[in-house]
Each structure stands twice: as C-alpha cells, then as structure tokens.
Scaffold this active site. Structure first.
Site, PDB file in Angstrom:
ATOM      1  N   HIS A 101       1.421  11.215  -2.028  1.00  0.00           N
ATOM      2  CA  HIS A 101       0.138  11.031  -1.352  1.00  0.00           C
ATOM      3  C   HIS A 101      -0.608  12.363  -1.388  1.00  0.00           C
ATOM      4  CE1 HIS A 101      -2.149   9.143   2.273  1.00  0.00           C
ATOM      5  NE2 HIS A 101      -2.719   8.874   1.125  1.00  0.00           N
ATOM      6  N   HIS A 105       0.854  -1.195   0.000  1.00  0.00           N
ATOM      7  CA  HIS A 105       0.000   0.000   0.000  1.00  0.00           C
ATOM      8  C   HIS A 105       0.888   1.243   0.000  1.00  0.00           C
ATOM      9  CE1 HIS A 105      -2.415   3.096   2.361  1.00  0.00           C
ATOM     10  NE2 HIS A 105      -3.134   2.907   1.272  1.00  0.00           N
TER      11      HIS A 105
END
Length: 816
Positions: free
Chosen positions: A438, A393
């Site tokens: 992100h 992830h």
C-alpha cells in the site's frame, strides 16, 4: 466415524498399530519439544512447545517466563505445511538465517484464515514429521466433530466425558459434572444437578456407583440436561395428543422447567394451506450411508405418553410445515430408518424426539436451501456485466491499511472462500522485481512474483469462473515488462491474453471465461482520457510513474480496461463495453444521494460497463462499506477488506453463498432490463413478501470470546436484521435469557414486510448481555431471503471470521 471405529478409539487394546502409534505421538506432543520460532525480521526464539491435555491448543513456555502462553488453538488452524513456503521462511532464506537444507525440519501452522503463521524449526526431521502428522489429524478431527456436533452423536458426548474426567477414573463425580456444566455454558442449582444425577444413575450396586456416573450414565445425564422440549411440543401437536396428554408428556420430559413458552407452539396458527414447491434434485433419500447409532437409547422414556411420530404423522408434518408436497410414505420410512437412534422405534416405524432432532439438524432441513448454496443453478451464459462479482480490496494486506504486513497468504484465503476479484498495488522494487504494497504507508511489501504464484495455486479451487486481477499500476516502463513476463510465465494458459472473438458488442459470459484470469487495469496514461473535474482522484487505479505504458503489459488488458469518468451520460454514449469504471466510496455516495431520477443513471451505467466501488482512504483500520447499498444500483464489484471480520463481510458471505458459492450472482431482471422500472429508494409493492420469523430456541451457544474457561455463563439474546433497499432495512431483538447458553428458549415473533426480496438479506446475530447492559458477540448467520426454507428450521451459526461454530438457532419461517 461409525460405532465400531469409536469403540476402537475408546479401547486402546483393540487399536490397530497405526492408531496406537498416533496415540503415542500425541502423548509425546503433550510432553513437548523445543523448537526455534522464526519471525518475519529473521530473528529466532527457542521455546518449549506442547499440546494441551485436552488436545484443543498448542502452548509454549517463553524462555524468560515460567507461565505458559497460547500459541494457537486447534480449531483456528487452516493448514499445516512442511518446508519453507510462507513469507516468514522466504524472508529468512533471503537473509541467510536458514539454509535450503534445513527445510526438511521446517513446519508452518497457518491459522486465523491464513493471516498468521507459526513458523517452527524442529531439532530433527522425525520430530517435524510427527508434529505435522498429528496436527493434521487434530484439525481433521475437529472439523469432523464440527460436522457431526449438530447431530449430538455418541462420539461427541464421549469426547465431553473424556475431557471432564480429570482423574481418568472413567467415572464423573458431582464436582466434575459441575465443571462440565460450566463448560457447556449453563448454570443449574444443586437441586437440579442432584435430580438429573439420580435419574441418570442407573447402576447403584455400591457406593462408588451411587456417587459417580460412568460413560453410559453420563450419556443419559447429558440427554436430560440438554433435552429439546420445544421439539416434543411439535410432536404432540402432530400426533393428536390432547392438551392433557401434552401437559403430562412435557411434565415428564422437561428439564429446565423455569423456561416455559409464553405462547404454546400447539396454539400457533395453522399454516398447512401455504403451498411451496421444493426443488427436485439431489435428495437425502437416495444416499445409502447411515448415521452412527447410539450405543444405548438416547430417548428419555416416558411410559404411556405419545412422545413420537408415526410414519403417517411424520409425512403430515413434512407436508404441512416443511412444504415438502411430493414426499411419499416410502420416503418417510427411509427417513425414520436413517435418523431414528432406537432400534425398537425403527422397527415400529416411529420417530422419537431424538430422531426428530437429528432429522431437523440435517443440512437439507436447515434454514438455507442447499439446492441454491451447493450447486450453480443460475444462467451463466449472459454477459459478465450482468453478474455481481465477489470482490476484494487491497487483498495483499493482512491487518490495517497503514502499517499492516503484506502477505501472499491473504490471496490464498480470499480465493479459497469464493472471491473472484483480487487487488494488487504494484510499485518498482529492487533488482527490477516489482513489489506489492500500500503506497505511502508503512506496510511491508511482498514481491509481485510471490503474489501471482500464490494466486495461480488456488485461483480455481472454489470456483471455475474467471478471476479478475485488479492491478493498480505504479511501476516504471521497465518493471511493467517484468510484470507482464511474470504473468505469462506463471499463469500460462489461464491468463486471458487475447479476445475470444474479433467483433463483440457485449462482454463474454462467465461460462465462456471459465478458468481464465483477467487483468483489470489502465492501458493508457490517465491524461489521455478526459477526467471529471469533480472527480478529486476518485479512481483508484492510478497511472504509472512514467507516462508510457509498456506494450507487453497493455496487451494483457482485454475485457476490463479502466477509464476515467467524465460523466455517466458521456461514458454510456462514447465508451466501449470493455471499458470499466472505478469509484471511491465518497464519489459513488454523491451520485446515489442526488434526487430522482439522476441517481438512477448509475443503474444504466452498470448495465453495460463493469463498475467497481472501493472503501475511502479514511478507513485506515480496514473497516468496510455496506455492500448492499451498491448492489441495489447494479454495481458488480463492491470491493471489501476480506481481513475485516465485520458486518459488511458477513453480508458478503451470505450474499455470495447463493448460486453454489461460485462468486458470481446473476442480477435481478429489474437491474438488467430497460423495460422494467426500479428505484432503490421506493417501495416495490408488486414483489412484496410477508415474512414471519418465530425465534424459538438456541443450542450449544459459545461463551464470550469463545473461551470455555470464561468465568461467566452467557445471558443470550438474538438480534434480527434485514438488509436490502432502503425500506427493507430493519432491526429487531428478543429479550435475554439468564444463565443459559446450552438450550435457551425465547418464543419471540417478528413480522416483516419485504418489498424487494431479490436483494434482501436476513441476518441473525446472537449476543450475550452482561450486568452492565453491554453485549458480546456469540455467533451470526446471514441468509439470502430467496434461499430461506419455510417451516421449522435450524440455523447453523458462524464466528466473526465466517467459520462455523457449534451453536444453532431453532426458528419457524413463514413467507406469504
């Protein structure tokens, strides 16, 4: 390294010219050099870097302070590179603080699983080359010590001696011995030290020899202190020693007499009736190389005592306890020739305590079946939906999810340890170059091109089976075209760009997709597929900034097109096999928590479609979900933060160590067949196993925080966890042993019922209990239940980050 090589290393007069030069360079490294240390923001700092005297770490003196600081430890180094290859150097090149011509003077030390780099610019090309050569030598030597440490070879004991010999006299006095015992993590009183010192002091011609131990004497001293009395008890049980003989043998042999077994091993229930067929494949008997011999006999002489196994007795032990039913006397003879260090014992075909220890520490005799961990043995020709897939992830993040740095090195680390599905969150960058970071956080981005280039270099290093690129696409129409171009140009033939067959009802197999990189993403805007009103944005792969998806990028999404979930029944009945579903942690937990039989719909979904689950947004510290909860429902891709050294990552490491560590595990039949009923919330009595774990002892446990200088001796205890379906989750712990990390003994039994062994993991965690009842992590090991070997087994422990350490546990495993 054989004995002759070690002798050359210990005697500089007989070293060849290359080795002499290496020693000279190591001496120069210990003196130190001035380097420019560059950081990501482009600033540089001039520091004096040097190798520690013990050769275990690199230190430096900051320009503003006099006290030395640790730069990195040798054991933590993953790679040493030359040139401008890291993110730091590329950033410095972009800012113009270094020039391409300076690359010949640049070196990078990557450590802590490639998360961090020490980027240095040397004054000359020669200095740079010397440091790279010697650091590669030191890291290679450490890994070699790590491999042979479990065997306690003469080389490693001599290494201990050299580090303890602070005055370089080639002898150790009592004070140096005390400091060495502190390093070895054991506390003995003065009487015990004097006793073993006198026993080992075999040369007493003068005062100096009486008060000091030379190298050979230190070898004896070490053997006395670190003896394995529990192994001698097993030998006595199988060589038909009477209780009186056994007591006399142990009395002469035992070193730490205040740590007896509470239940003698020789009184343990006989398990010889248990049958277990060992796999027939690669065997230690067929290997021609031999272990280095000790220069002097390491066996502690016990006159008149039965402290050995004959060839016949060895075969009896291997058949009855280790379940090696087909082993022959000839095989046993080869084992004695290979593992027995005493020439006299070998000539009589007898195995001493030391030979027995070396045999049991060999990989094939340790707890995990290497026939399952070192080769791919499962059927790899079934549809790829039939496999669990090691999945990462936010692979690009080095630390936490909010302000951690992004780096391409994390892709390299994940793929090297067997990950088969990585994730990239892609956004528009400057100059039409997409970036990866992100979104809506302070994480510093990397370019999409750099990430793909890093993936290409190591994609199939650990496994030939396909790699998924999970691309969360936030790019505009134009930059999607750039992404597609980079994918095609960098990945070339490895990129899967067309279907393997025009007509298909199920997905291809891992075997058919070998050496292929598969794009997993959305092909169409999210609004074109009906969404679940309760979804709440649970799908992580969001639509792009534009409603349009560029055809060049969309054409690369072949076998893993992400679609939104209306409901499971609708998806199963209407979607194609190449449609894939993603769940946020909270969404899938809601599906699992509903009553039977509705929660079993998730198993139905994962039989036909690739399903991915990922951590929720609250996990900003990069903590992980418990993967076994989702594997129990057949979820193929349980995405974990590989940068987190936590228990879920230990479970992932243990789970995917099976099937040769290739990153793909075939699901159990009850998760594939409609004919078999399986409910993870119920007990499965049909497959139940009875597991008995007998925790006997440990060897060479590290100190707190793995620091040899730590002021305290550990008080270790062991926690044993089992993870699986709900009824298989258990926890047990032993008492603690005071002031002994060298050879503590617990003599502790655990009895367990395992209802679903196919999905069960057994985890051993060793911790240090301090006086305030707090505990500190020392080591861990996680083993799939179906890879456990029965009998007396050593467990090689790992650190938090998954690297092997020196410590081992010794246990007995019984499965009925």
């Amino acid at each position: 390294m054989d004995e002759a090589q070690w002798e050359r290393l210990m005697n500089k007069n007989s070293l060849d010219s290359n080795q002499v030069e290496r020693f000279r360079i190591l001496d120069r490294l210990k003196y130190g050099q001035t380097f420019l240390h560059f950081r990501l923001h482009g600033h540089s700092y001039s520091h004096w870097y040097f190798l520690s005297i013990s050769e275990h770490a690199i230190y430096y003196y900051p320009s503003s302070k006099r006290s030395k600081r640790l730069a990195c430890q040798i054991k933590h180094i993953d790679e040493v590179r030359s040139g401008f290859t890291t993110s730091v150097w590329k950033k410095c090149l972009d800012k113009g603080v270094v020039t391409p011509e300076q690359s010949i003077r640049a070196l990078s030390i990557l450590y802590q699983n490639n998360r961090y780099s020490l980027d240095l610019l040397a004054q000359t090309e020669q200095i740079c080359s010397e440091w790279i050569e010697c650091l590669e030598y030191l890291t290679s030597r450490y890994r070699s010590h790590l491999c042979t440490y479990h065997e306690i070879t003469d080389e490693w004991i001599q290494y201990l001696f050299s580090n303890a010999d602070h005055d370089h006299s080639n002898m150790l006095d009592r004070n140096e011995i005390r400091r060495l015992l502190f390093t070895l993590n054991i506390k003995l009183n003065d009487n015990e030290i004097d006793k073993y010192f006198r026993q080992a002091n075999i040369r007493k011609n003068n005062y100096e020899q009486l008060t000091h131990l030379d190298k050979d004497e230190f070898l004896l001293f070490y053997k006395f202190v670190s003896n394995r009395s529990e192994l001698l008890k097993i030998i006595c049980r199988f060589n038909h020693s009477t209780p009186k003989q056994t007591a006399a043998t142990l009395s002469d042999y035992s070193v730490i007499n205040n740590l007896p077994f509470t239940t003698p091993l020789e009184q343990r229930q006989d398990t010889s009736s248990i049958s277990f067929r060992k796999s027939k494949s690669r065997s230690i008997f067929s290997r021609c190389h031999r272990r280095p011999r000790l220069k002097i006999s390491s066996e502690i002489a016990i006159a008149g005592k039965k402290n050995y196994l004959t060839m016949k007795q060895l075969r009896k032990f291997l058949v009855r306890e280790q379940h090696m039913k087909n082993i022959s006397y000839e095989d046993c003879s080869k084992l004695i020739d290979r593992f027995e260090p005493s020439d006299q014992r070998r000539s009589y075909k007898e195995l001493s305590v030391d030979g027995f220890r070396l045999l049991l520490l060999h990989d094939e005799f340790c707890i995990i079946d290497i026939e399952k961990t070192e080769r791919v043995y499962q059927d790899m020709t079934r549809p790829i939906t039939d496999y669990f897939i090691a999945t990462s992830h936010n692979t690009y993040i080095r630390d936490n999810q909010v302000y951690g740095n992004c780096t391409h090195e994390t892709f390299i680390h994940a793929l090297r340890i067997g990950c088969r599905a990585v994730e990239l969150d892609c956004y528009d960058g400057d100059d039409m170059e997409p970036i990866v970071y992100h979104g809506k956080t302070l994480t510093k981005p990397i370019t999409f091109r750099d990430a793909i280039s890093a993936i290409e270099t190591v994609a199939f290093t650990a496994s030939p089976y396909p790699v998924f690129l999970n691309i969360e696409n936030h790019c505009s129409y134009g930059q999607q075209e750039t992404m597609a171009r980079h994918l095609r140009e960098i990945l070339k033939d490895c990129l899967l760009s067309k279907v393997l067959a025009d007509e298909f009802e199920v997905l291809p197999s891992p075997e058919e997709l070998k050496y292929k990189i598969i794009i997993r993403s959305r092909r169409f805007s999210k609004g074109q597929v009906a969404t679940d009103p309760k979804d709440g944005g649970s799908n992580d792969e969001m639509e792009s900034n534009s409603k349009d998806y560029h055809p060049d990028f969309s054409s690369l999404i072949i076998y893993s097109e992400i679609v939104s979930l209306k409901n499971i029944e609708h998806t199963i009945s209407t979607q194609k096999c190449f449609h894939s579903i993603s769940f946020k942690e909270s969404k899938i937990n809601h599906l699992i928590d509903v009553d039977t039989p509705e929660h079993l719909d998730l198993i139905k979904l994962s039989k036909r479609h690739l399903v991915r689950v990922y951590p929720g947004t609250k996990r900003q510290n990069s903590s992980n979900i418990n993967p076994i909860n989702y594997w129990s429902y057949g979820v193929q891709m349980v995405a974990l933060n590989y940068q987190a050294n936590d228990r879920p990552m230990w479970l992932q490491d243990g789970f995917f160590s099976d099937n040769g560590g290739c990153g793909y595990l075939l699901k159990p039949s009850f998760l594939l067949s409609d004919a078999e009923f399986f409910n993870p919330k119920e007990k499965l009595h049909e497959n139940m196993k009875y597991l008995q774990i007998y925790i006997i002892s440990a060897q060479h446990l590290p100190k707190e925080n793995d620091s040899i200088e730590h002021h305290d001796i550990v008080d270790p205890y062991v926690e044993v966890f089992t993870y699986g379906i709900q009824c298989d989750n258990t926890k047990h712990r032993t008492p603690s042993v005071r002031n002994n990390g060298l050879n503590p003994i617990w003599d502790y039994r655990i009895n367990l019922d395992i209802y679903c062994p196919e999905l069960c993991l057994v985890m051993f965690e060793v911790r240090d209990k301090d006086r305030l009842n707090r505990s500190t992590f020392l080591g861990q090991a996680c083993i799939p239940f179906n890879a456990l070997q029965r009998g007396y087994r050593h467990i090689k422990l790992k650190s938090k980050n998954g690297n092997f350490i020196h410590g081992t546990l010794f246990v007995h495993i019984q499965i009925d």
